[in-house]
Design a protein around this motif. Structure first.
Motif, PDB file in Angstrom:
ATOM      1  N   ASP A 321     -43.920-110.851   0.736  1.00  0.00           N
ATOM      2  CA  ASP A 321     -42.605-110.687   1.358  1.00  0.00           C
ATOM      3  C   ASP A 321     -42.173-111.966   2.068  1.00  0.00           C
ATOM      4  N   ARG A 322     -43.137-112.642   2.759  1.00  0.00           N
ATOM      5  CA  ARG A 322     -42.779-113.881   3.452  1.00  0.00           C
ATOM      6  C   ARG A 322     -42.422-114.971   2.451  1.00  0.00           C
ATOM      7  N   ALA A 325     -38.896-114.344   1.224  1.00  0.00           N
ATOM      8  CA  ALA A 325     -37.902-114.697   2.239  1.00  0.00           C
ATOM      9  C   ALA A 325     -37.738-116.204   2.327  1.00  0.00           C
ATOM     10  N   ARG A 335     -29.892-113.497  -3.543  1.00  0.00           N
ATOM     11  CA  ARG A 335     -29.829-112.144  -2.977  1.00  0.00           C
ATOM     12  C   ARG A 335     -29.067-111.186  -3.892  1.00  0.00           C
TER      13      ARG A 335
END
Length: 430
Positions: A321-322, A325, A335
């Motif tokens: 997830d990091r 991001a 996005r």
């Protein structure tokens, strides 16, 4: 010029109800109705404001200026209810909504009685000469059974007779007037049922056609985006960009978590040293190197141990997830899938609300269903949308050190650390 429609119900010898109805049509299209009623006992006469016109529509009339002598009358949203208790009575009222756009005047001259009626006669005088047709229907509402007798007589006067009218039945007179004889004032409303709100009609056809076009364009857009994502792009030159850590290249190009590549990259940059000892084990020491990213510092902390076999457990989900991001912030991932999903959920909610509102108001609930389908299609398509941007498609990881033994050892211990993460309450990554 005023016209009169006279309907006379003659009392049978055995007794019953008579209803002598006179209807006058004014130039503005309204009707003035006078009913002269004779009953031998208690009787109720209901005049509805809303009658079936087609499978999907009702015809709505308006009744005003209601007066009665010799009886009792009540008016409401559903129509007029007149009650008679024997003898003679007179009921008068005005009607609006009897003339449609085609020039046909239609009105139920009598009906809705709670008792049988013996005989009906009617006479209708048109506003102007030249009336083309006149039809009389007797029986249950909506039936097409002809009256016993009907004709167009001298001066265009329509005469109608009906032998017997059962309880609850009606007599419906439809007269075709010359074009422009009376202004149209008929009002039609959708059938007030949930099923009728979902009937396929012209408005629904337009809405569903627009939906089909949008779905086709959406499918073509997804196909083009995925095709573009598969086209190879020339990697970024090391002379025009900073070094891309292998973890980012892996997450962007294949959504993979490359922990071994990250450890090798940290070793190549001087942050880690691996020294092979006896028993094919590896000694781990820390060093100093260039500036680290948050993700790299987390991985480096897992190697704060003397031996490679003791690498601390990592949280692969949090790491992934990091990385995603970070990749979005760097402009390597877009996005678009997340935005498409949020838009689809918004359309889905809007469609559900619109369907409910349209169902219980004006109808055309299929338009709301079309919005629901569009939302569902967008939510379903969002995961298949490519995440990589043009910059992301050009990413390339630096070459790995040519040390197959170390790489195999790293793969093994890091895979083991990921499995240990599921068993340990706390891990390195927080």
């Amino acid at each position: 010029m005023l016209t009169e429609l006279a309907v006379a119900l003659v009392l049978a010898p055995s007794g019953g109800v008579t209803d002598d109805v006179a209807v006058t049509a004014a130039r503005d299209g309204s009707l003035t109705v006078t009913e002269r009623v004779t009953t031998s006992g208690h009787a109720v006469h209901r005049i509805p404001l809303r009658v079936p016109a087609t499978e999907n529509q009702d015809r709505r009339y308006a009744i005003d200026h209601v007066r009665i002598t010799g009886g009792h009358v009540e008016t409401g949203a559903d129509g007029v209810v007149a009650t008679f208790d024997g003898g003679t009575a007179t009921l008068t009222y005005t009607v609006d909504g009897a003339v449609d756009d085609g020039g046909q005047l239609r009105w139920q001259v009598t009906g809705g009685w709670d008792t049988d009626v013996a005989r009906v006669t009617a006479a209708f005088t048109p506003p102007v000469p030249g009336m083309s047709t006149a039809d009389c229907f007797a029986g249950s509402p909506g039936s097409a059974r002809q009256c016993t007798f009907s004709e167009i007589g001298d001066h265009g006067v329509v005469r109608v007779e009906q032998d017997g009218l059962a309880r609850g039945d009606r007599i419906d007179l439809a007269v075709r007037l010359p074009a422009g004889a009376l202004p149209a004032n008929a009002r039609f409303v959708p059938v007030s049922t949930v099923a009728a709100a979902f009937v396929f009609g012209p408005v629904a056809a337009v809405g569903l056609s627009v939906l089909a076009v949008l779905l086709l364009l959406g499918a073509l857009a997804v196909w083009w985006l995925r095709r573009r994502d598969r086209i190879p792009t020339k990697p970024i030159s090391p002379t025009t960009t900073t070094v891309v850590p292998p973890a980012y290249a892996a997450i962007v190009n294949g959504d993979r978590l490359d922990l071994a590549g990250t450890a090798l990259d940290l070793a190549a940059r001087g942050h880690l040293r691996f020294t092979e000892t006896d028993g094919a084990n590896w000694q781990v020491t820390r060093g100093e190197g260039d500036e680290l990213r948050d993700f790299e510092r987390t991985v480096l902390a897992a190697f704060d141990v003397p031996r490679l076999s003791e690498v601390r457990a990592l949280d692969p989900k949090a790491l992934r997830d990091r990385l995603r991001a970070d990749a979005v912030r760097e402009g390597w991932l877009s996005r678009l899938p997340a935005r498409a999903r949020r838009l689809g959920l918004g359309l889905l909610a809007l469609g559900v609300v619109a369907t409910a509102v349209l169902t219980f108001t004006v109808g055309y609930a299929l338009l709301g269903v079309a919005v629901v389908v569009a939302g569902l299609a967008l939510v379903a398509a969002a995961p298949s949308l490519p995440r990589r941007t043009a910059r992301g498609r050009a990413l390339a990881a630096p070459p790995r050190p040519d040390d197959e033994a170390l790489e195999a050892a790293l793969d093994g211990v890091l895979a083991l650390s990921e499995r240990r993460r599921a068993l340990e309450p706390d891990g390195v990554f927080a």
